[in-house]
Design an enzyme around this catalytic site. Sequence first.
Site, short mmCIF file in Angstrom:
data_model
loop_
_atom_site.label_atom_id
_atom_site.label_comp_id
_atom_site.label_asym_id
_atom_site.label_seq_id
_atom_site.Cartn_x
_atom_site.Cartn_y
_atom_site.Cartn_z
N GLY A 14 -3.37 -9.95 2.98
CA GLY A 14 -3.05 -10.59 1.70
C GLY A 14 -1.57 -10.93 1.56
O GLY A 14 -0.92 -11.37 2.52
N VAL A 15 -1.04 -10.73 0.38
CA VAL A 15 0.35 -11.09 0.13
C VAL A 15 1.30 -10.24 0.99
O VAL A 15 2.35 -10.72 1.45
CB VAL A 15 0.66 -11.03 -1.39
CG1 VAL A 15 0.64 -9.64 -1.93
CG2 VAL A 15 1.98 -11.71 -1.69
N ASP A 16 0.93 -9.00 1.22
CA ASP A 16 1.73 -8.10 2.06
C ASP A 16 1.87 -8.66 3.48
O ASP A 16 2.99 -8.74 4.03
CB ASP A 16 1.00 -6.74 2.08
CG ASP A 16 1.82 -5.63 2.69
OD1 ASP A 16 3.04 -5.76 2.79
OD2 ASP A 16 1.21 -4.61 3.09
N ASN A 65 0.87 -1.19 0.00
CA ASN A 65 0.00 0.00 0.00
C ASN A 65 0.89 1.23 0.00
O ASN A 65 2.09 1.15 0.27
CB ASN A 65 -0.95 -0.02 1.20
CG ASN A 65 -0.22 -0.08 2.52
OD1 ASN A 65 0.49 0.85 2.90
ND2 ASN A 65 -0.32 -1.20 3.22
N SER A 95 -2.88 -5.91 -7.22
CA SER A 95 -4.22 -5.29 -7.25
C SER A 95 -5.37 -6.27 -7.44
O SER A 95 -6.53 -5.85 -7.56
CB SER A 95 -4.32 -4.18 -8.32
OG SER A 95 -3.58 -3.05 -7.96
N1 AR6 Z 1 1.49 -15.56 -2.33
C1 AR6 Z 1 1.05 -15.14 -3.53
N2 AR6 Z 1 -0.11 -14.46 -3.71
C2 AR6 Z 1 -0.84 -14.19 -2.61
C3 AR6 Z 1 -0.44 -14.59 -1.30
C4 AR6 Z 1 0.79 -15.29 -1.19
N3 AR6 Z 1 1.27 -15.72 -0.01
N4 AR6 Z 1 -1.40 -14.17 -0.43
C5 AR6 Z 1 -2.36 -13.56 -1.15
N5 AR6 Z 1 -2.03 -13.57 -2.46
P1 AR6 Z 1 -3.69 -8.53 -2.17
P2 AR6 Z 1 -3.77 -5.97 -3.65
C6 AR6 Z 1 -2.77 -13.05 -3.64
O1 AR6 Z 1 -4.96 -8.20 -1.49
O2 AR6 Z 1 -5.05 -6.34 -4.27
C7 AR6 Z 1 -2.75 -5.33 1.40
O3 AR6 Z 1 -3.44 -5.12 2.59
C8 AR6 Z 1 -4.23 -12.74 -3.48
O4 AR6 Z 1 -5.01 -13.94 -3.52
O5 AR6 Z 1 -2.59 -9.13 -1.37
O6 AR6 Z 1 -2.68 -5.37 -4.49
C9 AR6 Z 1 -1.75 -4.21 1.10
O7 AR6 Z 1 -1.17 -3.68 2.27
C10 AR6 Z 1 -4.47 -11.85 -4.70
O8 AR6 Z 1 -4.69 -12.65 -5.87
O9 AR6 Z 1 -3.05 -7.21 -2.87
C11 AR6 Z 1 -2.62 -3.20 0.42
O10 AR6 Z 1 -3.33 -2.40 1.34
C12 AR6 Z 1 -3.12 -11.12 -4.88
O11 AR6 Z 1 -2.20 -11.82 -4.03
C13 AR6 Z 1 -3.61 -4.03 -0.37
O12 AR6 Z 1 -3.69 -5.28 0.33
C14 AR6 Z 1 -3.16 -9.67 -4.49
O13 AR6 Z 1 -4.03 -9.49 -3.39
C15 AR6 Z 1 -3.11 -4.34 -1.76
O14 AR6 Z 1 -4.13 -4.99 -2.46
#
Ligand code: AR6
Length: 187
Positions: A38-40, A30, A125
């Site tokens: 999520g991934v973060d 973010n 995203s």
């Molecule tokens: N490995 C790979 N992909 C993953 C993992 C993992 N361990 N965990 C989740 N994903 P998101 P965004 C996928 O929400 O949409 C955070 O709070 C997930 O299924 O992680 O860019 C940040 O701090 C999805 O397909 O990222 C920001 O505030 C993809 O990763 C916000 O979320 C991205 O989902 C960013 O949102």
Amino acid sequence: MKYSVGLRTIELLLGDITQQNTDAIVNAANKRLSVGSGVDGAIHKHGGPKILEDTRSRHPMGCPPGDAVVSDSGELPCRILIHAVGPIWHKGSSHEAELLERAYLRSLEIASEHECDSIAFPAISCGAYAFPNDQAADIALKTVKTWLEKHDRPETIRFVLFTESVYAEFAKSAEKMFTKTNSVRSK
Ligand code: AR6
């Protein structure tokens, strides 16, 4: 699945990005570069507190959408960690496509500056930021393909996709973008 672009490879993998042994791992961060979900969340959990400490000291002002910054990789198996900030989806009215492309491009530039031969991306995203996954997959793959046509590095670009549905969207985009002759099913 693996696809060739000249001598370079684009890979699609269903899995967890924190387990990748690529030179660079990309986080979907973010703009404040604070710890999210999520991934973060997974990256900070597996990488330990050094990541946040280093990110805060190097980038106290955060990072705007469409940009990326580097940090220490903590306990993760990669050499560098790149925090890319994708756009939040606002029905396509706020240059989201362009910002998503730039988030991938900036990550590739940083990986190249750090002489990385391999990089792993999540689907930026495609989770909390609600970008339509089919469009995001098209942008992600087109951006890295165009990059590889013009640059030597990285040799391997891996998309690590966490859910079957996101993997399916990336696979569908890849089938449209790559001819049968340059796709190789991985073992
Ligand atoms: N490995 C790979 N992909 C993953 C993992 C993992 N361990 N965990 C989740 N994903 P998101 P965004 C996928 O929400 O949409 C955070 O709070 C997930 O299924 O992680 O860019 C940040 O701090 C999805 O397909 O990222 C920001 O505030 C993809 O990763 C916000 O979320 C991205 O989902 C960013 O949102």
